[in-house]
Motif scaffolding. Structure first.
Motif, mmCIF file in Angstrom:
data_model
loop_
_atom_site.group_PDB
_atom_site.id
_atom_site.type_symbol
_atom_site.label_atom_id
_atom_site.label_comp_id
_atom_site.label_asym_id
_atom_site.label_seq_id
_atom_site.Cartn_x
_atom_site.Cartn_y
_atom_site.Cartn_z
ATOM 1 N N HIS A 1 22.595 -43.322 62.503
ATOM 2 C CA HIS A 1 22.932 -41.915 62.716
ATOM 3 C C HIS A 1 21.846 -41.285 63.576
ATOM 4 O O HIS A 1 20.666 -41.403 63.256
ATOM 5 N N ARG A 2 22.261 -40.627 64.645
ATOM 6 C CA ARG A 2 21.301 -40.062 65.601
ATOM 7 C C ARG A 2 21.447 -38.544 65.663
ATOM 8 O O ARG A 2 22.555 -38.010 65.700
ATOM 9 N N LEU A 3 20.307 -37.881 65.680
ATOM 10 C CA LEU A 3 20.248 -36.444 65.903
ATOM 11 C C LEU A 3 19.699 -36.217 67.311
ATOM 12 O O LEU A 3 18.576 -36.633 67.615
ATOM 13 N N THR A 4 20.490 -35.584 68.168
ATOM 14 C CA THR A 4 20.091 -35.338 69.555
ATOM 15 C C THR A 4 19.916 -33.843 69.778
ATOM 16 O O THR A 4 20.851 -33.066 69.566
ATOM 17 N N ILE A 5 18.714 -33.456 70.183
ATOM 18 C CA ILE A 5 18.412 -32.053 70.508
ATOM 19 C C ILE A 5 18.254 -31.951 72.017
ATOM 20 O O ILE A 5 17.545 -32.752 72.632
ATOM 21 N N SER A 6 18.912 -30.965 72.620
ATOM 22 C CA SER A 6 18.888 -30.806 74.074
ATOM 23 C C SER A 6 18.454 -29.394 74.452
ATOM 24 O O SER A 6 18.756 -28.430 73.735
ATOM 25 N N VAL A 7 17.745 -29.291 75.568
ATOM 26 C CA VAL A 7 17.407 -27.990 76.156
ATOM 27 C C VAL A 7 17.666 -28.067 77.654
ATOM 28 O O VAL A 7 17.590 -29.137 78.263
ATOM 29 N N ASP A 8 17.985 -26.926 78.240
ATOM 30 C CA ASP A 8 18.195 -26.844 79.685
ATOM 31 C C ASP A 8 16.892 -26.443 80.365
ATOM 32 O O ASP A 8 16.210 -25.517 79.918
ATOM 33 N N ALA A 9 16.575 -27.139 81.443
ATOM 34 C CA ALA A 9 15.401 -26.810 82.252
ATOM 35 C C ALA A 9 15.877 -26.509 83.666
ATOM 36 O O ALA A 9 16.411 -27.392 84.344
ATOM 37 N N VAL A 10 15.720 -25.264 84.090
ATOM 38 C CA VAL A 10 16.152 -24.833 85.427
ATOM 39 C C VAL A 10 14.918 -24.708 86.309
ATOM 40 O O VAL A 10 13.970 -23.993 85.980
ATOM 41 N N ARG A 11 14.945 -25.394 87.437
ATOM 42 C CA ARG A 11 13.788 -25.375 88.335
ATOM 43 C C ARG A 11 13.696 -24.038 89.076
ATOM 44 O O ARG A 11 14.697 -23.486 89.522
ATOM 45 N N LYS A 12 12.467 -23.549 89.207
ATOM 46 C CA LYS A 12 12.207 -22.360 90.022
ATOM 47 C C LYS A 12 11.878 -22.834 91.436
ATOM 48 O O LYS A 12 10.838 -23.474 91.656
ATOM 49 N N PRO A 13 12.745 -22.542 92.415
ATOM 50 C CA PRO A 13 12.570 -23.142 93.753
ATOM 51 C C PRO A 13 11.555 -22.450 94.644
ATOM 52 O O PRO A 13 11.356 -22.879 95.779
ATOM 53 N N GLY A 14 10.907 -21.393 94.161
ATOM 54 C CA GLY A 14 10.034 -20.598 95.020
ATOM 55 C C GLY A 14 8.960 -21.403 95.735
ATOM 56 O O GLY A 14 8.699 -21.177 96.926
ATOM 57 N N PHE A 15 8.348 -22.363 95.043
ATOM 58 C CA PHE A 15 7.281 -23.160 95.654
ATOM 59 C C PHE A 15 7.795 -23.889 96.890
ATOM 60 O O PHE A 15 7.154 -23.898 97.950
ATOM 61 N N TYR A 16 8.975 -24.510 96.770
ATOM 62 C CA TYR A 16 9.504 -25.302 97.880
ATOM 63 C C TYR A 16 10.049 -24.407 98.989
ATOM 64 O O TYR A 16 10.046 -24.806 100.162
ATOM 65 N N VAL A 17 10.516 -23.214 98.626
ATOM 66 C CA VAL A 17 10.973 -22.286 99.654
ATOM 67 C C VAL A 17 9.821 -21.895 100.565
ATOM 68 O O VAL A 17 9.938 -21.921 101.798
ATOM 69 N N TRP A 18 8.675 -21.579 99.968
ATOM 70 C CA TRP A 18 7.532 -21.113 100.757
ATOM 71 C C TRP A 18 6.733 -22.253 101.374
ATOM 72 O O TRP A 18 6.122 -22.087 102.439
ATOM 73 N N GLN A 19 6.724 -23.416 100.728
ATOM 74 C CA GLN A 19 5.912 -24.525 101.227
ATOM 75 C C GLN A 19 6.684 -25.505 102.111
ATOM 76 O O GLN A 19 6.077 -26.334 102.787
ATOM 77 N N ALA A 20 8.018 -25.419 102.114
ATOM 78 C CA ALA A 20 8.814 -26.353 102.920
ATOM 79 C C ALA A 20 9.846 -25.636 103.778
ATOM 80 O O ALA A 20 9.891 -25.815 105.000
ATOM 81 N N PHE A 21 10.693 -24.807 103.174
ATOM 82 C CA PHE A 21 11.781 -24.189 103.917
ATOM 83 C C PHE A 21 11.256 -23.259 105.022
ATOM 84 O O PHE A 21 11.688 -23.348 106.175
ATOM 85 N N VAL A 22 10.363 -22.343 104.657
ATOM 86 C CA VAL A 22 9.846 -21.378 105.628
ATOM 87 C C VAL A 22 9.053 -22.073 106.740
ATOM 88 O O VAL A 22 9.290 -21.809 107.937
ATOM 89 N N PRO A 23 8.097 -22.979 106.423
ATOM 90 C CA PRO A 23 7.395 -23.679 107.512
ATOM 91 C C PRO A 23 8.326 -24.484 108.416
ATOM 92 O O PRO A 23 8.122 -24.542 109.642
ATOM 93 N N LEU A 24 9.379 -25.070 107.804
ATOM 94 C CA LEU A 24 10.323 -25.858 108.595
ATOM 95 C C LEU A 24 11.089 -24.957 109.569
ATOM 96 O O LEU A 24 11.302 -25.315 110.735
ATOM 97 N N PHE A 25 11.474 -23.786 109.108
ATOM 98 C CA PHE A 25 12.201 -22.845 109.972
ATOM 99 C C PHE A 25 11.304 -22.335 111.111
ATOM 100 O O PHE A 25 11.725 -22.273 112.270
ATOM 101 N N ILE A 26 10.050 -22.008 110.772
ATOM 102 C CA ILE A 26 9.114 -21.545 111.809
ATOM 103 C C ILE A 26 8.842 -22.653 112.817
ATOM 104 O O ILE A 26 8.772 -22.410 114.034
ATOM 105 N N LEU A 27 8.709 -23.873 112.309
ATOM 106 C CA LEU A 27 8.497 -25.020 113.195
ATOM 107 C C LEU A 27 9.657 -25.176 114.171
ATOM 108 O O LEU A 27 9.457 -25.438 115.370
ATOM 109 N N PHE A 28 10.870 -24.990 113.659
ATOM 110 C CA PHE A 28 12.040 -25.144 114.533
ATOM 111 C C PHE A 28 12.085 -24.033 115.571
ATOM 112 O O PHE A 28 12.452 -24.263 116.731
ATOM 113 N N LEU A 29 11.711 -22.810 115.173
ATOM 114 C CA LEU A 29 11.688 -21.711 116.139
ATOM 115 C C LEU A 29 10.677 -21.971 117.247
ATOM 116 O O LEU A 29 10.931 -21.682 118.429
ATOM 117 N N ILE A 30 9.519 -22.516 116.861
ATOM 118 C CA ILE A 30 8.503 -22.845 117.867
ATOM 119 C C ILE A 30 9.036 -23.902 118.835
ATOM 120 O O ILE A 30 8.838 -23.814 120.059
#
Length: 334
Positions: free
Chosen positions: A197-226
């Motif tokens: 008999h197994r007891l399974t406990i679950s929780v949801d973990a939602v990632r906060k994308p802010g780090f990747y937006v500022w460290q990857a998405f924005v630099p990538l867009f600026i790079l493309f504009l350049i």
């Protein structure tokens, strides 16, 4: 001699109640263990290893008539574990743990009527099967799979107590954790050919994308504009134009490698991978466009200049529109 046969039969009949009693023990219902779980902290969620480390409190309650002494007893820490080892207990473990769980604190209470309550705090690292297609806009399910390694389902079952199921205030820089839920199930062990008999406990973990937006998405867009400024250079300076695009391409590859260092080596593309691939395609299209413009300059200079001027605004406009469509599609689907 004849009196010995009835005497033997009488002896056999006298044993029958004992045999039936033994059969009754075999067919007795499994012992019910009331389960509680309090997730107090998640210290790390490791994408590359696909594991997470948590501190949790596991509560178990059962009834043992043999311990009914008419008085209440409380044992703490090592004394609690020693007392639990001297009596019947569920002997639980985390099925999906990567290393043995480390017990931190323990308390054992034996009620006057033989009701036993055994609580332990654990620090444990558990496996998690991450689905990273939506990364960094993903939602993961973290699970605690608890079973008894000593007693099959025919001898012991879990019954969750909703009042003992709690989720603490967990604060992580890149994750929001919520929605504690639980279920029980029968799991067959093919090696031992038995069900547990197994007891399974679950929780949801939602990632906060802010780090990747500022460290990857924005630099990538600026790079493309350049990189798009090459269309303001003279059409004849093809080598300079291609040099700028090549440098931009190498920079994008290096940025992609930096982002991927925190991820496992998966075979499918994540959302951020698709954005990098889009960047590679657009940079490659720029090179092809410049080659085409240079090729037709001698034949039709006016058309070449027109295409070149159009490219100044077409590429910078189409690139963010394409990436925005990809991100919105992923978020909407997820």
């Amino acid at each position: 001699m004849t009196w010995r046969i009835p005497a033997a039969l009488a002896l056999l009949v006298s044993l029958l109640p004992d045999l039936s009693a033994a059969d009754g023990d075999v067919g007795s219902p499994p012992r019910k263990v009331i389960g509680g779980f309090n997730l107090t902290s998640i210290t790390e969620i490791a994408d590359a290893a696909q594991t997470f480390t948590a501190i949790c409190y596991v509560h178990r309650r059962w009834h043992d008539p043999a311990l009914a002494t008419g008085k209440r007893e409380v044992f703490l820490e090592d004394a609690a574990v020693e007392k639990a080892n001297d009596t019947w207990r569920p002997y639980i473990n985390f099925i999906n743990e990567t290393t043995a769980a480390t017990p931190r604190h323990a308390v054992l209470t034996i009620g006057a009527d033989g009701t036993v309550e055994f609580g332990q705090e654990f620090e444990v690292t558990l496996r998690a099967d991450f689905e990273l297609e939506s990364f960094p806009f993903d939602r993961q399910v973290l699970q605690f799979k608890i079973e008894s390694f000593a007693f099959p389902a025919s001898e012991m079952i879990f019954e969750p107590d909703p009042t003992k199921m709690k989720l603490g205030k967990i604060r992580l820089a890149q994750w929001a954790v919520s929605n504690l839920r639980w279920k029980t199930s029968l799991e067959r062990d093919e090696m031992e050919r038995d069900e547990y008999h197994r007891l399974t406990i679950s929780v949801d973990a939602v990632r906060k994308p802010g780090f990747y937006v500022w460290q990857a998405f924005v630099p990538l867009f600026i790079l493309f504009l350049i990189a798009s400024t090459v269309f303001f250079l003279p059409v004849e300076d093809l080598s300079d134009r291609i040099g700028v695009i090549t440098t931009s391409l190498l920079t994008a590859v290096a940025l992609s490698y930096t982002v991927r260092m925190d991820l496992p080596k998966i075979s499918y593309l994540t959302t951020i991978d698709k954005l990098f691939v889009t960047t590679y395609v657009f940079l490659g299209a720029k090179i092809l466009g410049m080659l085409f413009v240079r090729q037709i300059t001698e034949e039709n200079a006016a058309l070449a200049r027109k295409i070149d001027r159009l490219s100044r605004w077409t590429f910078p406009g189409a690139y963010p529109a394409t990436n925005t469509t990809i991100v919105l599609w992923i978020i909407t689907r997820g």
